[in-house]
Design a protein around this motif. Sequence first.
Motif, short mmCIF file in Angstrom:
data_model
loop_
_atom_site.label_atom_id
_atom_site.label_comp_id
_atom_site.label_asym_id
_atom_site.label_seq_id
_atom_site.Cartn_x
_atom_site.Cartn_y
_atom_site.Cartn_z
N ILE A 58 -48.59 127.42 -1.30
CA ILE A 58 -48.43 127.70 -2.72
C ILE A 58 -49.63 128.48 -3.24
O ILE A 58 -49.49 129.29 -4.17
CB ILE A 58 -48.25 126.38 -3.51
N LEU A 59 -50.80 128.26 -2.65
CA LEU A 59 -52.01 128.93 -3.10
C LEU A 59 -51.90 130.45 -2.99
O LEU A 59 -52.54 131.19 -3.75
CB LEU A 59 -53.21 128.43 -2.29
N ILE A 60 -51.09 130.95 -2.03
CA ILE A 60 -50.90 132.39 -1.91
C ILE A 60 -49.58 132.81 -2.57
O ILE A 60 -48.99 133.84 -2.22
CB ILE A 60 -50.92 132.85 -0.44
N ALA A 61 -49.13 131.97 -3.53
CA ALA A 61 -47.88 132.24 -4.28
C ALA A 61 -46.67 132.24 -3.35
O ALA A 61 -45.69 132.98 -3.58
CB ALA A 61 -47.99 133.55 -5.04
N GLY A 62 -46.73 131.43 -2.29
CA GLY A 62 -45.61 131.30 -1.37
C GLY A 62 -45.10 129.87 -1.39
O GLY A 62 -45.31 129.13 -2.35
N ILE A 63 -44.46 129.48 -0.32
CA ILE A 63 -43.96 128.11 -0.19
C ILE A 63 -43.61 127.88 1.28
O ILE A 63 -43.37 128.84 2.02
CB ILE A 63 -42.72 127.89 -1.09
N ASP A 64 -43.62 126.64 1.71
CA ASP A 64 -43.23 126.29 3.06
C ASP A 64 -42.21 125.16 3.01
O ASP A 64 -42.57 124.00 2.75
CB ASP A 64 -44.45 125.88 3.90
#
Length: 316
Positions: free
Chosen positions: A62-68
């Motif tokens: 989330i910190l890189i504006a993503g998600i896993d």
Amino acid sequence: MKERRSFQTMWSKYGTVGIFCILLLILMILRPSAIFNSSSIPQILAQSSVNILLAVGEFFAILIAGIDLSIGSIAAFTGFVVAKLMIMNVPIVLAVFLGIAIATLLGAMNGFLVNKTGLHPFIITLGTQTIFRGVTLIGTNARSVFGFSAAFSSFMAQRVFFIPVTAIIALLVAGFFWCFTTRLKVGRNIYAVGGNKEAAWYSGINVSLHTLIVFIISGFCAGVAGIVLLGRVGAAEPAAASGFETYAIAAAIIGGTSFFGGKGKIPGVVVGGLIIGLINYAMTVMTVPSSYQQIVMGSLIIISVTLDRIIGTKKA
């Protein structure tokens, strides 16, 4: 203006702790016997351990504006691999090491696909989530895997000064990555990538490399979570950690991680994981059906992201 800034500062620093205290107070009022006993705190910590580990991994995504979205499936697959290795008389330490190595490799696969395809991590990890879960179901024949060394489960069930070993493992991992984000240049670079990828690239940061590192970390944390879950349950369940990505996302966001990237701290994520564990514990002792937990978690995510959006807009 000063009052607004003061609220924003206070919320940023103490909002997550405040939420935890309010929930704890509510539980103390509604069911005091559930809090004032010798087993309550260890149970909350034990229930929170998997949430914290998964949330720390999700935090980086989330910190890189993503998600896993694949972390739950990676955790389940890791548990299956470690259980199977121990049944084959592989030493416990080696089995655990190999399980974490495979989980880290799966995380690296996510990062590689994100970089090579240029697709949003949501799409990539949505696909790998299903693939990893399918492989786990095939490997286990959709049945629980048990019969491995009792020493492993016994170790995971132990406590050190009333603190469960599983919680200690979670806190050690969180502490390590807290130092990683605050003391190392690579950690600070990840914040820069999340804040503005183009600006980070122009400043000389290898965005693709740091994206790969983020998903390697996420896979590693999911692997450790799968091993902790295996020790707690005492068997490798093919459906283990299903839906736990929702808990991890909720814990990270409630813990102050911005869904839009570039903002968040590990200690807040740990408290967020404790909040999820407290909610699960509270619903269990109050005999609330588990299906209602999904409603609560979904509501918390919407409220947290909305607050993040409103406060972030006001700051701008």
